[in-house]
Design a protein around this motif. Structure first.
Motif, mmCIF file in Angstrom:
data_model
loop_
_atom_site.group_PDB
_atom_site.id
_atom_site.type_symbol
_atom_site.label_atom_id
_atom_site.label_comp_id
_atom_site.label_asym_id
_atom_site.label_seq_id
_atom_site.Cartn_x
_atom_site.Cartn_y
_atom_site.Cartn_z
ATOM 1 N N HIS A 131 0.860 -1.190 0.000
ATOM 2 C CA HIS A 131 0.000 0.000 0.000
ATOM 3 C C HIS A 131 0.899 1.243 0.000
ATOM 4 C CE1 HIS A 131 -3.129 2.781 1.150
ATOM 5 N NE2 HIS A 131 -4.010 1.844 1.409
ATOM 6 N N PRO A 132 0.694 2.190 -0.925
ATOM 7 C CA PRO A 132 1.549 3.378 -0.970
ATOM 8 C C PRO A 132 1.142 4.471 0.005
ATOM 9 C CG PRO A 132 -0.051 3.514 -2.721
ATOM 10 C CD PRO A 132 -0.300 2.189 -2.020
ATOM 11 N N GLY A 133 -0.020 4.336 0.621
ATOM 12 C CA GLY A 133 -0.547 5.399 1.454
ATOM 13 C C GLY A 133 -0.015 5.440 2.861
ATOM 14 N N HIS A 134 0.848 4.495 3.218
ATOM 15 C CA HIS A 134 1.432 4.438 4.557
ATOM 16 C C HIS A 134 2.937 4.640 4.437
ATOM 17 C CE1 HIS A 134 -2.399 2.918 6.073
ATOM 18 N NE2 HIS A 134 -2.402 2.085 5.049
ATOM 19 N N ALA A 135 3.435 5.750 4.961
ATOM 20 C CA ALA A 135 4.858 6.059 4.844
ATOM 21 C C ALA A 135 5.722 4.959 5.436
ATOM 22 C CB ALA A 135 5.158 7.396 5.522
ATOM 23 N N ALA A 136 5.230 4.290 6.478
ATOM 24 C CA ALA A 136 6.016 3.246 7.148
ATOM 25 C C ALA A 136 6.262 2.038 6.261
ATOM 26 C CB ALA A 136 5.297 2.804 8.427
ATOM 27 N N ARG A 147 17.678 -4.716 3.866
ATOM 28 C CA ARG A 147 18.607 -3.755 3.276
ATOM 29 C C ARG A 147 18.509 -2.415 3.999
ATOM 30 N NH1 ARG A 147 15.759 -2.283 -2.567
ATOM 31 N NH2 ARG A 147 14.067 -1.019 -1.700
ATOM 32 N N GLU A 148 19.376 -1.479 3.604
ATOM 33 C CA GLU A 148 19.456 -0.194 4.274
ATOM 34 C C GLU A 148 18.148 0.587 4.139
ATOM 35 O OE1 GLU A 148 23.444 -1.170 2.263
ATOM 36 O OE2 GLU A 148 21.306 -1.169 1.723
ATOM 37 N N GLN A 149 17.848 1.375 5.186
ATOM 38 C CA GLN A 149 16.579 2.089 5.202
ATOM 39 C C GLN A 149 16.529 3.275 4.243
ATOM 40 O OE1 GLN A 149 13.802 1.191 6.327
ATOM 41 N NE2 GLN A 149 14.482 -0.574 7.513
ATOM 42 N N PHE A 150 17.673 3.726 3.727
ATOM 43 C CA PHE A 150 17.611 4.836 2.781
ATOM 44 C C PHE A 150 17.161 4.381 1.398
ATOM 45 C CE2 PHE A 150 22.012 3.319 2.317
ATOM 46 C CZ PHE A 150 22.109 3.187 0.936
ATOM 47 N N ARG A 151 17.099 3.062 1.175
ATOM 48 C CA ARG A 151 16.735 2.573 -0.155
ATOM 49 C C ARG A 151 15.277 2.923 -0.471
ATOM 50 N NH1 ARG A 151 19.810 -1.520 -2.468
ATOM 51 N NH2 ARG A 151 21.912 -1.524 -1.604
ATOM 52 N N PRO A 152 15.006 3.503 -1.641
ATOM 53 C CA PRO A 152 13.627 3.839 -1.996
ATOM 54 C C PRO A 152 12.901 2.654 -2.628
ATOM 55 C CG PRO A 152 15.102 4.622 -3.692
ATOM 56 C CD PRO A 152 15.975 3.987 -2.633
ATOM 57 N N VAL A 153 11.598 2.756 -2.661
ATOM 58 C CA VAL A 153 10.775 1.809 -3.415
ATOM 59 C C VAL A 153 10.018 2.607 -4.474
ATOM 60 C CG1 VAL A 153 10.576 0.091 -1.602
ATOM 61 C CG2 VAL A 153 8.941 1.985 -1.673
ATOM 62 N N ALA A 154 9.428 1.908 -5.426
ATOM 63 C CA ALA A 154 8.905 2.590 -6.617
ATOM 64 C C ALA A 154 7.400 2.393 -6.761
ATOM 65 C CB ALA A 154 9.624 2.066 -7.857
ATOM 66 N N VAL A 190 0.470 9.320 -1.244
ATOM 67 C CA VAL A 190 1.258 8.121 -1.570
ATOM 68 C C VAL A 190 2.686 8.287 -1.040
ATOM 69 C CG1 VAL A 190 -0.140 7.430 -3.558
ATOM 70 C CG2 VAL A 190 1.740 9.059 -3.887
ATOM 71 N N PRO A 191 2.860 8.545 0.249
ATOM 72 C CA PRO A 191 4.184 8.910 0.774
ATOM 73 C C PRO A 191 5.228 7.808 0.658
ATOM 74 C CG PRO A 191 2.650 8.461 2.572
ATOM 75 C CD PRO A 191 1.835 8.503 1.316
ATOM 76 N N ALA A 192 4.799 6.554 0.595
ATOM 77 C CA ALA A 192 5.771 5.458 0.575
ATOM 78 C C ALA A 192 6.626 5.458 -0.688
ATOM 79 C CB ALA A 192 5.053 4.114 0.720
ATOM 80 N N GLY A 198 11.018 14.798 -3.791
ATOM 81 C CA GLY A 198 9.684 14.942 -4.357
ATOM 82 C C GLY A 198 9.456 14.207 -5.659
ATOM 83 N N THR A 199 10.379 13.334 -6.031
ATOM 84 C CA THR A 199 10.243 12.568 -7.270
ATOM 85 C C THR A 199 9.952 11.104 -6.958
ATOM 86 O OG1 THR A 199 12.600 12.005 -7.426
ATOM 87 C CG2 THR A 199 11.882 14.095 -8.425
#
Length: 275
Positions: A131-136, A147-154, A190-192, A198-199
């Motif tokens: 779900h993209p609506g939960h930042a966590a 993996r490291e927490q700085f890694r983004p998801v798409a 969609v914070p996740a 901002g991209t």
């Protein structure tokens, strides 16, 4: 461009996996189209070799319409693996609707469908979805993958809805190789999937090319109002992307994933492990 006058630029090699650079090339040069093949990197050498020999032997090269060029398995083969593993599973009449309900309930789904992707990006065949609506959920997925927490998801989004949510950046973008601005009115929804600048690294989905994933996105939006799903590769730290049913079952058994979708079959952790 000065030397050739061409309006199209095709890129390969590992540097072409830099989504920010690809987007700048599209926006800040005279090229009107920039195309990056999805296995940009060393593995793309195989594609180049195949194209070279095809030309040498007079075989016409067709446009590359999909990255789903890896191994695939029949429904019977997938069911046989589940039987060997002795895990309870169901075969829902409407797979997209049932999985969308699990995602809407904020459960992480391991999604294994069709032939595996060619290249390093998960594109809806060997994916972890959320779900993209939960930042966590960014942290949850990085914990799953170890993996490291700085890694983004798409984000993945229907091609027809992409411009509603994302601004700057090319559409279609089926191989997740460019960055897109997230429209301000959507960033908080969609914070996740939003990077710190901002991209987002968007994958657009066409119903013609990916009918099941397109239906899943439609069903998820019907339940949540969000036309986006979180998508990251189905693997854990130090291991390659899941490729076959045994890999998928091992990943499901060892990682905190609530649901495994193996072709038409659904396996729920609470039914396997009782929690």
């Amino acid at each position: 461009h000065e030397r050739t006058g061409e309006r199209r630029l095709a890129l390969a090699g590992g540097v072409a996996l830099n989504c920010v650079a690809n987007t700048r090339l599209l926006e800040e040069t005279p090229f009107t189209e920039v195309w990056v093949q999805p296995a940009a990197g060393d593995s793309g050498t195989a594609l180049g070799g195949a194209l070279h020999l095809a030309q040498a032997y007079g075989e016409p090269a067709a446009p590359m319409g999909t990255a789903a060029l890896g191994r695939g398995f029949t429904d019977d083969e997938l069911g046989a693996w589940l039987d060997v593993a002795r895990v309870p599973y169901t075969r829902p009449a409407d797979l997209a609707a049932e999985v969308a309900a699990e995602l809407a309930a904020n459960r992480i789904v391991a999604w294994f469908q069709g032939r595996s992707e060619y290249g390093p990006r998960a594109l809806g065949h060997r994916s972890l979805l959320a779900h993209p609506g939960h930042a966590a959920n960014t942290e949850r997925l990085n914990d799953v993958k170890g993996r490291e927490q700085f890694r983004p998801v798409a984000p993945m989004v229907l091609e027809s809805r992409a411009r509603d949510v994302f601004g700057r950046g090319p559409v279609p973008s089926p191989y997740m190789l460019f960055v897109h601005d997230v429209r301000p009115e959507w960033a908080a929804r969609v914070p996740a999937v939003v990077h710190v600048d901002g991209t987002a690294r968007v994958q657009t989905v066409s119903p013609d090319g990916e009918p099941l994933v397109a239906r899943l996105l439609t069903e998820f939006e019907r339940r949540t109002g969000l036309p986006v799903l979180v998508n990251t590769s189905l693997n854990t730290a130090g291991r390659p992307m899941v490729d076959d049913p045994r890999d998928a079952l091992e990943c499901f058994g060892s990682a905190p994933v609530e649901v495994l979708v193996l072709g038409p079959y659904v396996v729920r952790r609470r039914e396997v492990f009782g929690s």
